[in-house]
Design a protein around this motif. Structure first.
Motif: not given
Length: 103
Positions: A86, A66, A68, A55, A83, A64, A57
């Motif tokens: 996460l 997010e 996955k 994952r 990036c 921005e 950001r």
């Protein structure tokens, strides 16, 4: 399996070219730890990114997002992007034309 070397691009981040042709290149970026950074940068190539695992950001221009595992997106030519990891994982990037600076 790729015959290209694995190259460190930062703390807990590696890059490996998977395949290339003068018009296209596929590259795996592996992020080994939360907080690892893909530094903000831009380039003349159009890039598509597929999140194989983990994952992240992403900064794309002034926004921005997010992302996955299973997500994908396109980075326009010269668009500022980078990036923060996460959750550890791998990004598969395709570039057109190929990134000769990666060879």
């Amino acid at each position: 399996m790729s015959d290209y070397p694995i190259v460190s691009t930062g703390e807990n981040v590696t890059r490996q070219v998977l395949s290339d042709h003068r018009d296209l290149m596929v590259v795996a970026f592996r992020f080994g730890a939360e907080g690892s950074i893909g530094a903000l940068h831009n380039h003349p190539h159009v890039q598509s990114t597929y999140v194989e695992s983990g994952r992240f950001r992403f900064t794309l221009g002034d926004r921005e997002h997010e992302v996955k595992a299973g997500d994908s997106f396109v980075v326009e030519s010269e668009q500022l992007h980078g990036c923060v990891c996460l959750e550890p994982g791998t990004l598969i990037d395709c570039f057109t034309p190929r990134r000769d600076d990666f060879l």
